[in-house]
Design a protein around this motif. Structure first.
Motif: not given
Length: 308
Positions: A238, A152, A159, A156, A164, A171-172
Motif C-alpha cells: 500500500s 494497508g 486515505w 489506507r 487519495q 499507509l499501513n
C-alpha cells in the motif's frame, strides 16, 4: 448477447484503468512521512490474542500450517539445566567486566517471508541470547515488528476516504510487539507468540528501528546495542503504490545512517539469505536460519567486547 457483454465491459473500463493506474515515481527529495498514526499499536506478547482475534482478515492465516512451538519449550528446559550445572560447578559471579552498564535490544522482523523455519529459529535464537545475556548480567529487550493488516489497514482506508491525496507517506497500521522488556525474563511461552500464523504480515523496518532505538535512549546504561534479525528489504504494498517502490528502502537507509552517525547505539544486523550489509555498517549475512543462534551469540560477544 455479445454486444451486451461488450457494452458492459466498456462501462467498467474507466474504473479498471483508474485501479490499474501507473505506479507512483519515487521522489528521494520528499521527506518520509506517516499518513496517520491513529491505528498503530504497541503491544506486549500476552496482549496479542485480544487484538488479532478482532481483525477482519484473521481467517486468511488459516491457509498456513501451524509451527509447533515444542522446540522452544524443550530449549528452555535445556538452557535451565545447563544454568544449573554451571552454577553448581562455578558458583562465583559469572558477569563479565563492564557488562553491568550495558543493554542489548533484539529486534525481530515479522514479515511474511519469515514464516515457517525462519521465525522458529529467530525465536530460538532470542531464547538462547536472552539466557546468555542474563548470565552476563546484561539487561536486554526482545522486540518484534510487523503490521496489523496486509496491504494497508485502516490507515489506507482513511486515505481512500480522503480522496487519495498524492504522496501520502506510510499507509499501513504498525504493530510493534514487546516480548521482553529490560529487567524481565524471556520465556518460551512469550516466544511462542512469534509463531502465530495471524501475526506475520508486512515489514516497515525504518520506523521499527526508530522505535527500538528510542526505547534504548530512554535507558541509563552507557553501552547500548541494537541487533536486527531480518530476511529481506522493507515491504508494504500500500505504501509502495502511493509513494514509489523505493520509499521504505530509502527511509531504512536514512534511519540506520543517522543512528550510526550519532554513535550512541551500536547497531548491527543479521540477514537470513539477504545482504543486510547494504543497510547496516555491521551486517552479517547467513545462508540459512539454522545459523542464527551461533551467529547471534558471536555478534553479541563482539558488540559487548569491541576490539580496541
Amino acid at each position: 448477447m455479445a454486444a451486451l457483454l461488450a457494452l458492459m465491459a466498456l462501462s467498467f473500463l474507466p474504473s479498471f484503468r483508474k485501479w490499474r493506474r501507473h505506479p507512483v515515481q519515487f521522489d528521494p527529495d520528499r521527506p518520509y512521512q506517516v499518513y496517520t498514526r491513529d491505528y498503530d499499536l504497541e503491544l506486549k506478547a500476552n496482549e496479542l490474542d485480544a487484538v488479532l482475534a478482532t481483525l477482519p482478515d484473521r481467517r486468511w492465516a488459516e491457509r498456513f500450517p501451524q509451527v509447533d512451538p515444542g522446540q522452544l519449550y524443550d530449549l528452555e528446559k535445556d538452557l535451565a539445566a545447563r544454568r544449573t550445572r554451571i552454577a553448581t560447578s562455578q558458583p562465583q559471579d559469572s558477569s563479565a567486566p563492564g557488562t553491568a552498564d550495558a543493554i542489548v535490544s533484539l529486534l525481530i522482523d515479522h514479515s511474511g517471508s519469515m514464516r515457517g523455519q525462519s521465525i522458529l529459529f529467530a525465536a530460538r535464537a532470542a531464547l538462547v541470547a536472552s539466557d546468555l545475556l542474563e548470565g552476563l548480567g546484561v539487561k536486554h529487550e526482545v522486540l518484534g515488528f510487523t503490521t496489523s493488516r496486509w496491504k494497508g489497514g485502516r490507515s489506507r482506508e482513511k486515505w481512500l476516504s480522503d480522496h487519495q491525496p498524492a504522496y501520502p507517506g506510510r499507509l499501513n497500521d504498525l504493530l510493534h510487539i514487546i516480548y521482553c522488556s529490560a529487567g524481565e525474563k524471556l520465556s518460551a511461552q512469550r516466544c511462542a507468540n512469534m509463531l502465530r500464523p495471524d501475526l506475520i504480515k508486512e515489514n516497515i523496518d525504518g520506523e521499527a528501528i526508530e522505535w527500538a532505538a528510542s526505547r534504548l535512549r530512554q535507558r541509563e546504561e552507557r553501552q547500548k546495542c541494537l541487533i536486527v534479525l531480518s530476511d529481506g528489504a522493507p515491504v508494504d504494498d500500500s505504501t509502495w503504490l502511493a509513494n514509489g517502490d523505493r520509499y521504505l528502502d530509502h527511509h531504512l537507509r536514512h534511519v540506520t545512517g543517522e543512528i550510526e552517525q550519532a554513535g550512541d547505539i551500536r547497531l548491527a544486523a543479521i540477514g537470513i539469505g539477504h545482504p543486510v550489509e547494504q543497510y547496516y555498517k555491521h551486517g552479517i549475512t547467513i545462508s540459512s536460519p539454522e545459523e542464527l543462534e551461533s551467529t547471534l551469540l558471536q555478534l553479541i560477544n563482539r558488540l559487548l567486547r569491541p576490539s580496541p
